[in-house]
Design a protein around this motif. Structure first.
Motif, PDB file in Angstrom:
ATOM      1  N   ASN A   1      57.395  53.497  14.643  1.00 22.90           N
ATOM      2  CA  ASN A   1      57.367  53.682  13.190  1.00 22.90           C
ATOM      3  C   ASN A   1      58.738  53.395  12.591  1.00 22.90           C
ATOM      4  OD1 ASN A   1      56.445  54.288  10.672  1.00 22.90           O
ATOM      5  ND2 ASN A   1      56.117  56.473  11.036  1.00 22.90           N
TER       6      ASN A   1
ATOM      7  N   MET B   1      48.640  54.779   3.790  1.00 25.21           N
ATOM      8  CA  MET B   1      49.491  54.696   4.988  1.00 25.21           C
ATOM      9  C   MET B   1      50.785  55.471   4.780  1.00 25.21           C
ATOM     10  SD  MET B   1      49.160  50.829   6.534  1.00 25.21           S
ATOM     11  CE  MET B   1      48.894  49.860   5.065  1.00 25.21           C
TER      12      MET B   1
ATOM     13  N   TYR C   1      50.491  59.058   5.045  1.00 25.40           N
ATOM     14  CA  TYR C   1      50.272  59.477   6.431  1.00 25.40           C
ATOM     15  C   TYR C   1      51.588  59.522   7.203  1.00 25.40           C
ATOM     16  CZ  TYR C   1      47.472  60.232  10.631  1.00 25.40           C
ATOM     17  OH  TYR C   1      46.891  60.790  11.746  1.00 25.40           O
TER      18      TYR C   1
ATOM     19  N   THR D   1      53.634  56.554   7.548  1.00 26.88           N
ATOM     20  CA  THR D   1      54.043  55.216   7.980  1.00 26.88           C
ATOM     21  C   THR D   1      55.187  54.719   7.098  1.00 26.88           C
ATOM     22  OG1 THR D   1      51.761  54.804   8.619  1.00 26.88           O
ATOM     23  CG2 THR D   1      53.189  52.886   8.453  1.00 26.88           C
TER      24      THR D   1
ATOM     25  N   ILE E   1      46.065  53.600  14.853  1.00 30.50           N
ATOM     26  CA  ILE E   1      46.563  54.875  14.355  1.00 30.50           C
ATOM     27  C   ILE E   1      47.106  55.694  15.527  1.00 30.50           C
ATOM     28  CG2 ILE E   1      44.232  55.934  14.463  1.00 30.50           C
ATOM     29  CD1 ILE E   1      45.014  57.594  11.987  1.00 30.50           C
TER      30      ILE E   1
ATOM     31  N   PRO F   1      47.680  59.387  15.709  1.00 28.68           N
ATOM     32  CA  PRO F   1      47.450  60.560  14.860  1.00 28.68           C
ATOM     33  C   PRO F   1      48.670  61.485  14.792  1.00 28.68           C
ATOM     34  CG  PRO F   1      45.523  60.140  16.181  1.00 28.68           C
ATOM     35  CD  PRO F   1      46.589  59.209  16.690  1.00 28.68           C
TER      36      PRO F   1
ATOM     37  N   LYS G   1      49.896  55.325  10.809  1.00 29.01           N
ATOM     38  CA  LYS G   1      48.739  54.444  10.923  1.00 29.01           C
ATOM     39  C   LYS G   1      49.053  53.140  10.220  1.00 29.01           C
ATOM     40  CE  LYS G   1      45.812  55.661   6.978  1.00 29.01           C
ATOM     41  NZ  LYS G   1      44.430  55.721   6.510  1.00 29.01           N
TER      42      LYS G   1
ATOM     43  N   SER H   1      42.012  58.815   7.787  1.00 32.42           N
ATOM     44  CA  SER H   1      42.848  59.710   8.596  1.00 32.42           C
ATOM     45  C   SER H   1      42.124  60.975   9.042  1.00 32.42           C
ATOM     46  CB  SER H   1      44.084  60.111   7.790  1.00 32.42           C
ATOM     47  OG  SER H   1      44.526  59.042   7.013  1.00 32.42           O
TER      48      SER H   1
ATOM     49  N   TYR I   1      35.454  55.733  13.894  1.00 30.71           N
ATOM     50  CA  TYR I   1      35.583  56.957  13.097  1.00 30.71           C
ATOM     51  C   TYR I   1      34.552  57.976  13.576  1.00 30.71           C
ATOM     52  CZ  TYR I   1      37.140  53.077  10.092  1.00 30.71           C
ATOM     53  OH  TYR I   1      37.678  51.923   9.622  1.00 30.71           O
TER      54      TYR I   1
END
Lengths: 287, 372
Positions: free
Chosen positions: A5, A25, A28, A30, A126, A128, A132, A138, A157
C-alpha cells in the motif's frame, strides 16, 4: 507478490466508475496518489491530483507501484499500454469487453516489460483491513487466514460473506477476471498466496471454459503447491457452446466442462465443493 | 459470433485462398448464376452448428432441377435446432488428399495456435481423440506474425510443399487478425489437381470486437428463437436451458452457481439470466417480466448478492413487475449484501417473503416447482 500500500494510480479517475470507486478505496485505506484523465491534467478530484498522462503522474509520484484502470473497454487498450510503458508493475484492469486480440497483445507485452495485468474484467484484489484495489464491496470481507482466488466477482463476495458468517476471515482475495485471456492466472494467484504468510487455506472459485483450473490441478499433483485448497467450479448445469455471461465462460468441443475440472482437481488431491455454501464447512476442517 | 460457411469462405477467398465456385440461395430461391456452375454440385445448409452432414444438411445434386428441389426442401428444414435460412450451392471438387488447418487462440498459453492435421474431413475433436499424432501444433505469440520457419514445420508435417502451403497459412493468419477472430478453420483443405482448396470453413469472431468490426457487424442477423430476440432487445444476458425454474441473479459466476444450486436440489433451471453490474430497478423489472411471461417457467428464483447492485433497486424492480404482470407465479427471493434490509422491507410490504440463506431458498423453489 502483490503491490504494497505505497501508492495507487487511478486511470479514468474522473469518470463515473473511477470516481465512485476511488472514494470507496480511499475510505478503505488505500493510498491513492494520483489520477489520469486526458484533458483534465492540472485539476484535482477529492484532493487527488489529476494528470494528462501516466508519465507525468509517475514523475510527480514515484512511489506509485500499482494502477487501477476504469477506462471504458474500447479505450482501455491504450490506457493499459500507457501504464506498462510508464513502468508500473501491477495493473488492475476492471473493464469488461476488451477485444481478445488486444488482451492477447497486452498480456504478452506486459510480461515482456515485467508488468502484471490483473484482469481484464477483474474486480481487483483486497487485503481486508488494509487495502483494496478494485470494486469489491468491503463489507463482505473481514481479515483472516483464508486466501480467496476467483474468476467471478459476485461469487467471491458470496463466498467471503459465507465464510464471515462462520467466523472465518480473508487474508487476501484476488479476482483474476472473467475474460478468456487474463494476465494473472488462477495458478499464479495461488502461488502468491503460497508465499503469503497470513494465508493458511486457499479457496479457489473457478468456472467453465479454459484450462486455468487444470493448470492448478497439475501443479498440485506435482507437489508444487503445499497449502490446502478447497475449490468450487461454477457451471455444472451449463450447456455446450453458450457463453454464460463471462466472455471466458464457454464450454467448447475442446472441453472445459465443470465436471471434467472437478474430476481433475479431485484426482490431484484438491477438496472440491458442490456448492459455494458448503465451502465454509470444508475450510473449517482444514484450519 | 459464428459466421456461416459462405461468409467465412468469402473472407478467405478475399485473402487469396481457393474455395469452390458457389452461389448462395435464400428462401426466395432466386437462382442467379446457378446455370454457370459446373455440375454436379453440393447443396449445403448454412447453419451455425457442426455435424450437419450426418443429418442430411449436405446433399449432392447432378443438375439444376435437382439443385433447386434439394435447396427448396432444405430451406424448409431445421438442422440441430437451427432453421435453414440459406443454402450454399457449390461445384463439387475432385481431390486426392484431405487436411486440417486452423488458427485459434490458446487460452492457456495466451497466444495464437496454428493446428495442422494430416487427416482432414473429420471433426477436429474426433481427430484429436483418435489420431492425436496426426496433428501438429505451433504456438504463435501475438507479438509476431507467422514466419517461414513456422511454415517449414507445418509443410514437413503435412508433406505439402512449402510454396503451396505458405500462401494458405499466411491468408489464414491475416484473416484471423484482421477480423478479430477466435477461430479460423479450414476442414477439409484438399489437394485438387495440384492446388489447395478450402472445401469447408468455419470462423468465429470475438463479440467484444464487433464495435470495430463493421464489416462483420453488418452481416445479416443470426437466427434466434423469439425468446432470444426479445432478450436481445431488452439487452439481457440470457441463455435458455429448458427447465421450469426461472433464474435471475447478478454476476456470471453467481448466476451459474445459482443454476447449480437448483440442479443439486433436484430442480431444472429454465435459464441463465445475469442482471449484474449495478443494474437499476428498471432492468430488474424488465428481467422479471420477461421470465414471468415465459409459459414454461413455473417458479422464479431470484438470488442476489448486492455489491455494486443495490438490493433496494432489485426489490423495487420486482414489486413493479408483479404489479404490472397479470401472470401469477410463485417467487422465491434471496437477498444479501448492499442494502438487503431495505430491499427486504420493500418486498415484505408487497407480501413477498425474502430469504437470506440461498440453500433454503433454492430448496423452496424446487419444491414449489414440484420437480422432486
Amino acid at each position: 507478490m502483490l503491490p504494497g500500500n505505497h501508492g495507487v494510480l487511478v486511470q479514468g479517475l474522473t469518470g463515473r466508475e473511477g470516481a465512485f470507486h476511488a472514494i470507496q478505496m480511499m475510505s478503505y485505506g488505500t493510498k491513492i496518489k494520483a489520477g489520469v484523465t486526458p484533458g483534465k491534467g492540472g485539476t484535482s478530484f477529492e484532493n487527488i491530483p489529476v494528470y494528462d498522462t501516466v508519465k507525468e503522474a509517475i514523475k510527480a509520484h514515484p512511489e506509485i507501484s500499482c494502477s487501477v484502470v476504469f477506462v471504458p473497454a474500447r479505450y482501455a487498450n491504450d490506457a493499459i499500454l500507457e501504464a506498462v510503458d510508464g513502468g508500473i508493475k501491477w495493473i488492475v484492469a476492471i473493464p469488461e469487453g476488451i477485444p481478445l486480440k488486444d488482451a492477447l497483445y497486452l498480456v504478452n507485452y506486459a510480461r515482456l516489460k515485467g508488468s502484471k495485468i490483473l484482469g481484464p474484467n477483474s474486480p481487483g484484489f483486497i487485503v481486508p483491513g488494509s487495502m483494496k484495489v478494485g470494486i469489491m464491496p468491503s463489507d463482505a470481507f473481514v481479515p483472516g487466514r483464508i486466501g480467496l482466488v476467483s474468476r467471478s466477482g459476485t461469487l467471491t463476495y458470496e463466498v467471503a460473506n459465507a465464510l464471515k458468517k462462520k467466523g472465518l476471515g480473508i487474508s487476501v482475495a484476488i479476482g483474476v477476471g472473467g475474460d478468456a485471456i487474463v494476465g494473472v492466472s488462477l495458478l499464479e494467484a495461488i502461488e502468491i498466496m503460497e508465499l503469503d504468510e497470513r494465508t493458511e487455506v486457499i479457496v479457489m472459485l473457478g468456472e467453465i471454459g479454459g484450462t486455468m483450473e487444470e493448470e492448478v490441478a497439475i501443479a498440485k499433483s506435482a507437489g508444487a503447491l503445499k497449502k490446502p485448497i478447497v475449490a468450487y467450479i461454477a457451471g455444472m448445469a451449463a450447456p455446450q457452446g453458450k457463453r454464460m455471461g463471462h466472455a471466458g465462460a464457454i464450454l467448447t468441443e475442446f472441453g472445459g466442462s465443470a465436471q471434467e475440472k472437478v474430476k481433475l482437481l479431485k484426482s490431484a488431491g484438491i477438496n472440491t465443493s458442490e456448492s459455494p455454501m458448503t465451502i465454509p464447512d470444508q475450510v473449517m476442517k482444514l484450519i | 459470433m459464428r459466421l456461416y460457411e459462405y461468409e467465412a469462405k468469402r473472407l478467405l477467398k478475399n485473402a487469396g485462398i481457393n474455395v469452390p465456385e458457389g452461389r448462395i440461395l435464400d428462401r426466395s430461391l432466386r437462382a442467379e448464376g446457378l446455370d454457370t456452375l459446373r455440375k454436379p454440385c453440393y447443396v449445403k445448409a448454412q447453419v451455425p452448428i457442426g455435424g450437419r452432414g450426418k443429418v442430411g444438411g449436405i446433399q449432392k445434386a447432378s443438375d439444376q432441377d435437382e439443385i433447386m428441389e434439394k435447396a427448396a426442401k432444405l430451406l424448409t428444414q431445421s438442422i440441430n435446432g437451427y432453421p435453414v435460412e440459406y443454402v450454399l450451392v457449390e461445384e463439387s471438387v475432385e481431390f486426392v488428399d484431405e487436411f486440417y488447418l486452423s488458427m485459434t487462440i490458446d487460452r492457456n498459453k495466451n497466444c495464437y495456435a496454428l493446428l495442422a492435421g494430416s487427416k482432414g474431413g473429420v471433426e477436429i475433436e474426433t481427430i484429436a481423440r483418435e489420431h492425436p499424432e496426426t496433428i501438429a501444433k505451433i504456438h504463435i505469440s501475438p507479438l509476431r506474425t507467422i514466419k517461414d520457419f513456422d511454415v517449414r514445420y507445418v509443410s514437413n508435417h503435412l508433406k505439402i510443399s512449402k510454396e503451396m502451403l505458405k500462401p494458405v497459412i499466411l491468408s489464414i493468419d491475416e484473416t484471423m487478425r484482421k477480423y478479430d477472430a477466435e477461430l479460423v478453420e479450414v476442414n477439409p483443405l484438399v489437394m485438387s489437381s495440384s492446388t489447395l482448396v478450402a472445401l469447408d470453413a468455419k470462423m468465429i469472431v470475438d463479440d467484444s470486437s464487433l464495435f470495430r468490426q463493421k464489416e462483420i457487424a453488418s452481416l445479416p442477423p443470426r437466427w434466434k428463437t423469439p425468446e432470444e430476440r426479445e432478450a436481445d432487445l431488452l439487452k439481457l444476458s440470457y441463455v435458455a436451458l429448458g427447465g421450469d425454474i426461472g433464474i435471475i441473479s447478478n454476476g456470471a459466476g453467481l448466476t451459474m452457481s445459482t443454476m447449480d444450486l437448483i440442479k443439486n436440489e433436484g430442480g431444472k433451471p429454465a435459464n441463465f439470466l445475469d442482471l449484474g453490474g449495478g443494474a437499476q430497478s428498471e432492468a430488474f423489472k424488465s428481467g422479471v417480466l420477461f421470465l414471468l411471461n415465459n409459459p414454461k417457467i413455473k417458479v422464479l428464483f431470484i438470488n442476489i448478492f448486492g455489491g455494486i447492485t443495490r438490493c433496494d433497486e432489485v426489490a423495487k424492480g420486482i414489486v413493479a413487475s408483479c404489479e404490472e404482470s397479470k401472470k401469477i407465479k410463485p417467487l422465491v427471493v434471496r437477498l444479501a449484501g448492499t442494502n438487503h434490509l431495505i430491499g427486504k422491507q420493500i418486498l415484505e410490504r408487497a407480501g413477498i417473503r425474502v430469504y437470506e440463506d440461498p440453500l433454503e431458498a433454492s430448496r423452496l423453489a424446487v419444491s414449489l416447482a414440484g420437480d422432486e
